[in-house]
Design a protein around this motif. Structure first.
Motif, PDB file in Angstrom:
ATOM      1  N   MET A  35      60.167 -38.407 -18.534  1.00  0.00           N
ATOM      2  CA  MET A  35      60.148 -39.510 -19.481  1.00  0.00           C
ATOM      3  C   MET A  35      58.734 -39.714 -20.013  1.00  0.00           C
ATOM      4  O   MET A  35      57.762 -39.220 -19.440  1.00  0.00           O
ATOM      5  N   GLY A  36      58.650 -40.462 -21.107  1.00  0.00           N
ATOM      6  CA  GLY A  36      57.353 -40.737 -21.721  1.00  0.00           C
ATOM      7  C   GLY A  36      57.537 -40.965 -23.206  1.00  0.00           C
ATOM      8  O   GLY A  36      58.600 -40.684 -23.769  1.00  0.00           O
ATOM      9  N   LYS A  42      56.765 -33.993 -23.671  1.00  0.00           N
ATOM     10  CA  LYS A  42      57.981 -33.741 -22.893  1.00  0.00           C
ATOM     11  C   LYS A  42      58.673 -32.452 -23.332  1.00  0.00           C
ATOM     12  O   LYS A  42      58.965 -31.584 -22.517  1.00  0.00           O
ATOM     13  N   HIS A 194      64.467 -40.430 -23.313  1.00  0.00           N
ATOM     14  CA  HIS A 194      63.828 -41.730 -23.510  1.00  0.00           C
ATOM     15  C   HIS A 194      64.615 -42.832 -22.815  1.00  0.00           C
ATOM     16  O   HIS A 194      64.155 -43.974 -22.736  1.00  0.00           O
ATOM     17  N   LEU A 196      66.406 -44.755 -19.852  1.00  0.00           N
ATOM     18  CA  LEU A 196      66.372 -44.952 -18.405  1.00  0.00           C
ATOM     19  C   LEU A 196      67.751 -44.794 -17.787  1.00  0.00           C
ATOM     20  O   LEU A 196      67.876 -44.371 -16.632  1.00  0.00           O
ATOM     21  N   VAL A 206      62.033 -38.900 -11.070  1.00  0.00           N
ATOM     22  CA  VAL A 206      61.583 -39.185 -12.425  1.00  0.00           C
ATOM     23  C   VAL A 206      60.093 -38.887 -12.517  1.00  0.00           C
ATOM     24  O   VAL A 206      59.305 -39.364 -11.700  1.00  0.00           O
ATOM     25  N   THR A 208      56.983 -39.230 -15.160  1.00  0.00           N
ATOM     26  CA  THR A 208      56.607 -39.906 -16.398  1.00  0.00           C
ATOM     27  C   THR A 208      55.297 -39.338 -16.931  1.00  0.00           C
ATOM     28  O   THR A 208      54.291 -39.268 -16.221  1.00  0.00           O
TER      29      THR A 208
END
Length: 214
Positions: A35-36, A42, A194, A196, A206, A208
């Motif tokens: 994620m980020g 990504k 993107h 959650l 996860v 990030t």
């Protein structure tokens, strides 16, 4: 032999700016959610894993798959499957012909047809081989794209915002199907998202990526 996908001391940079720094082991049947914010790197990480890193990026470190160092192998030899947010079905080919594109060359026509029929049964699309992809719903197209990728017999699966264009109900359905099929085949999965909720549904770890400073 160690099964799964390993990212060993991977660092991806653009110019002098490091974008991604990661050490990770994704066991067979497990999911790493990446994620980020947009532009953090990504999808660039997935490109590095598949061997399609754009020339403006530089990567160090190693990618290992099922105990084999695949870092320097050409893309077609890595046996890494990837699904994108667009299904990327060939509009000029039938559903069955799209699936046949995922099969390795060789084998009798009857055997290939049987493989295609079985793939369609797995995703409740029995009898759809002659259909035009344009006549399919978004969820049906996503299922065909998934099975085309799996027919190529990958050893790992990458998901690049693969569910982002589906509405919430369909997103849950397709996401559950993808994870179910990946677990059934003991595939390690790296998912860029993107959302959650995608990461929660995947379980696992996860990672990030923080926004980088120019």
């Amino acid at each position: 032999m160690l099964k799964g996908l390993e990212l060993r001391d991977v660092v991806i940079s653009k110019g002098s700016t490091p974008l991604v720094e990661i050490n990770a082991t994704i066991a067979s049947g497990e999911v790493l959610s990446v994620m980020g914010p947009s532009g953090a790197g990504k999808s660039t990480l997935l490109a590095m894993i598949t061997g399609n890193l754009a020339p403006e990026f530089h990567a160090t470190g190693e990618v290992w798959l099922d105990g084999m160092n695949i870092t320097d192998l050409p893309t077609h030899q890595r046996r890494v499957g990837i699904l994108f947010q667009d299904d990327l079905l060939f509009p000029h080919l039938s559903v069955g012909a799209n699936l046949a594109f995922g099969l390795r060359s060789g084998g009798s026509k009857r055997h290939r047809a049987a493989q295609i029929a079985q793939a369609l049964r797995e995703v409740n699309l029995e009898g759809y081989a002659d259909r035009d992809p344009a006549t399919l719903s978004g969820g049906q197209k996503a299922r065909v794209a998934l099975m085309r990728m799996l027919l190529a017999d990958p050893c790992a699966l990458l998901l690049d915002e693969a569910f982002s264009r589906l509405d919430s109900a369909l997103r849950t359905q397709v996401r559950d199907l993808v994870f179910e099929r990946a677990r059934a085949r003991d595939l390690p999965v790296v998912m860029v998202t993107h959302d959650l909720e995608d990461a929660k549904a995947a379980g696992g770890t996860v990672f990030t990526i923080a926004p980088h400073k120019n």
